[in-house]
Design an enzyme around this catalytic site. Sequence first.
Site, PDB file in Angstrom:
ATOM      1  CD  GLU A  45      56.922  15.005 -17.768  1.00  0.00           C
ATOM      2  OE1 GLU A  45      57.016  15.052 -18.866  1.00  0.00           O
ATOM      3  OE2 GLU A  45      56.473  13.830 -17.209  1.00  0.00           O
ATOM      4  CG  ASP A 124      53.303  13.597 -17.180  1.00  0.00           C
ATOM      5  OD1 ASP A 124      52.905  14.466 -16.190  1.00  0.00           O
ATOM      6  OD2 ASP A 124      53.331  14.095 -18.439  1.00  0.00           O
ATOM      7  CG  ASP A 126      53.626   8.213 -18.976  1.00  0.00           C
ATOM      8  OD1 ASP A 126      54.862   8.876 -18.403  1.00  0.00           O
ATOM      9  OD2 ASP A 126      53.223   8.886 -19.903  1.00  0.00           O
ATOM     10  CD  GLU A 128      59.438   9.048 -22.676  1.00  0.00           C
ATOM     11  OE1 GLU A 128      60.689   9.735 -23.074  1.00  0.00           O
ATOM     12  OE2 GLU A 128      59.482   7.914 -22.869  1.00  0.00           O
ATOM     13  CE1 TYR A 358      50.145  12.339 -18.282  1.00  0.00           C
ATOM     14  CE2 TYR A 358      50.179   9.983 -18.336  1.00  0.00           C
ATOM     15  CZ  TYR A 358      50.999  11.249 -18.667  1.00  0.00           C
ATOM     16  OH  TYR A 358      52.037  11.178 -19.246  1.00  0.00           O
ATOM     17  NE  ARG A 360      51.454  11.812 -23.907  1.00  0.00           N
ATOM     18  CZ  ARG A 360      51.687  12.962 -23.592  1.00  0.00           C
ATOM     19  NH1 ARG A 360      51.425  13.356 -22.389  1.00  0.00           N
ATOM     20  NH2 ARG A 360      51.931  14.085 -24.383  1.00  0.00           N
ATOM     21  CG  HIS A 405      48.231   3.887 -15.912  1.00  0.00           C
ATOM     22  ND1 HIS A 405      48.661   4.341 -16.766  1.00  0.00           N
ATOM     23  CD2 HIS A 405      48.973   4.134 -14.793  1.00  0.00           C
ATOM     24  CE1 HIS A 405      50.099   4.433 -16.446  1.00  0.00           C
ATOM     25  NE2 HIS A 405      50.353   4.415 -15.212  1.00  0.00           N
TER      26      HIS A 405
END
Length: 841
Positions: A45, A124, A126, A128, A358, A360, A405
């Site tokens: 990203e 990433d 997740d 999104e 990460y 989030r 996660h």
Amino acid sequence: MTTAPESRDTRASGPIARRVSARNAAPVSDAPARRGRARNLVIVESPAKARTVENILGSDYRVIASVGHVRDLPNYGYGVEDFETFRPKYVVVKDKKRGVDKTDVIDQIASAARSADRVYLSTDPDREGEAISWHIREAAGIPAEKTSRVVFHEITKPAIEDAFRHPGTLNMDLVDAQQTRRVLDRLIGFPLTWFVQGKVSKAASAGRVQSVALRLIVDRELLIRDFRATQYWTISAGLSQQAGAAAPAPVFSAELARLPGMPRGTTIRPGTGEFTPAIPDQAAADRLIETFNRSAFTVSSVKKGQRSKSPAPPFTTSTFQQAANNRLGMGASRAMSIAQQLYEGVDVGSGPVGLITYMRTDSVNISPVARGEARGYIGRRWGADFVPQKERVYSTRSKGAQEAHEAIRPTDPARTPDDLRRHLSAEQHRVYQLIWQRFMASQMADARFSTVAVEIEAKEGATLRGTFRSSAQQLIFAGHLAVYGVDANEREAGQEDEDAEASLPELSEGETLARRSVDGRQHFTEPPPRYTEASLVKALEELGIGRPSTYATIVQTVQKREYVKKEGRALVPLELGFLVNEMLVEHLGRYVDTGFTSAMEEDLDEIAEGKREYVDVVREFWSAFEKDIEKAKGAAEKQQEETDIRCTLCGEANMVIKWGRNGKFLACPRYPECKNAMPVNEAGEPVPVAQPTVTAYDCPKCGAATIQKSGPYGPYIDCVRREENACDFRAGVPVGVACPECIDPPGQMVEKQARSGKRGTFYACWNYPNCSFTLNAITPGMKPEPRAPEAMLEANRKLLERSARGKAAFAARKAGAREKRKEEGEKVARPRSGSRARKAS
């Protein structure tokens, strides 16, 4: 997913095709690298992440950054093809703020993918990120069988090499969940925004989660306003052991804990429920003080023991944002931005290295490898006693947490904050230290305190008059507190320090004490505190509203909309916030209710788990919401405040206070028959506006006179024929410098403000866009020189072409949106829905 947009690779659409593409995922190519190109393409990203990953993978891999999303729903309208399938409609993102045209990014990725043997989607880890990977594959037309999904939670060489040894496929359930969230945000946010814009203010907006956050803040403020303080008193005694031949015994304090015969339900200090004070006023306190000054104090019990304090779990996104706000005074958005930099990689002398995992995440899980590394470092630095016998494994309590996660932690425990100080900025160092300390402490042994609790009876003769209590503790083993230093603690702002050390003399049961003083102190119960960024994030998480990636945005949005302002750290609702919340709660309360929003988050989790389908969830919501929003439009009255100020233009009605894009203003209620309006001050009083005056300048379009007026953005001039629609000339007030290039019609320079904000103030000819002449600064008596004729004509030609393209594109968007609304059967035509939608997003 039945409603996924069309793909250039038709084999990749639909649930059956998804299962086929998952089975056909190819492993890493074993073919030798072709000369002059990397055989493997990796998509991430951010550019910073791309540099770090490419540095780890080597020359056989080319890494390209998508710079976030490459496709999204359009900026106007609902973003769905129809209201039967609710199929999302995607367009290429035009990211003007970052100066990135995602069309060029897509073309670059598509070109690189065609020449690569294998394409790894490494956005990433997740929902999104999963959706971004899917959009990249679809937009760039990359065959599904040529792609693999690679996920890593830390940007380190071992983690990345392991991830590339075990590539997977896109998880379309996660993609569906992200698309559902995006579409629901539109289907809820736009109608709610149009509703409050029509009833409260054109500057207002509403949303699926932001309006719930606003409701929490407003409801708390209403509790504070309605709160009535209750007076209560406490009594403490200064005591010491009986004086001997040596120096006077030290004095310690004991507080009244119980009174004999206290009625049921009364307490000395307030607790969590209803509070009835045992000492309600000064008269009662004075009587007790007088009694205790006649009493003898004797130790009735001494209890010694030990207390252990376990460390807090490592950070999740929510707890990290709370700690950053409480301990560093850093807002959620800024803290996440700094954490992103640490995650993507910082040059520590040997190239960029990802320093944390990460950021989030809603999980407190820690990998066995990381736990082992932490225990090894703890033993080496602090000693074996600081390593707990069993590894600390934490379980997540929040709803829908993804246990695959990890919590936020340093990628290498041995990389201490002191070691990195010279490589990090001040903010980066503070955030890294916060994360490093919390993680290391989470893997350390309990802190241990020796404790003593003493109860002391006050008796007047043989009659018990009250029981006093005193306690103390001493730290006997620092355990996890060692990582924070001598005075460190993890308390919330304003919370008493439960780890503070205190001492008492060696007392024994039956010992008579010397009374040194008896004092009373007045208190009042306090209202619940206002939300801070930290406590709001905590409340949202506990209620199951939003997800790790959305917390910072939620807090930012309610402030950006000027519904809430910060006073110190407290979030205080403003008048517009009260009005918008009141309107939504009264007419559409279900959709700004914490229970409804939390239930919708559970629906999204079920889609992510493959238990529910996108179209079922969206259709079920829309069928009820569409009826409720139309009902609310008819039932709600427009918010405006009556005044006793007579309209200064028509004189036929009293003016009303309304909300506009620039705040409050006075307007005639007879609009559009009477268009009188004027600004107001904070007290609601009208601010005098200069009356229109004739200027010395003639209109450059028709030659008529011009008049100077005042508007919300300051003074300006109009052609006198504009009122009768015979001329459309309008411009800023001339600054007294003639345009050197416009002779017929003559041009005057006027002050302008660049839209982007980068150029700031400049000066342009009022004949724009027919004239492109500009100046960055103007001085008195200035007579600027014209440009060369060829340069002037070429610049004017380009400006006119650009202006024509812009007007045509705007007209096309407007016509397209209007036609789309007509097709979708919207009941209320909104010719400016595009701009309203952009404000809502």
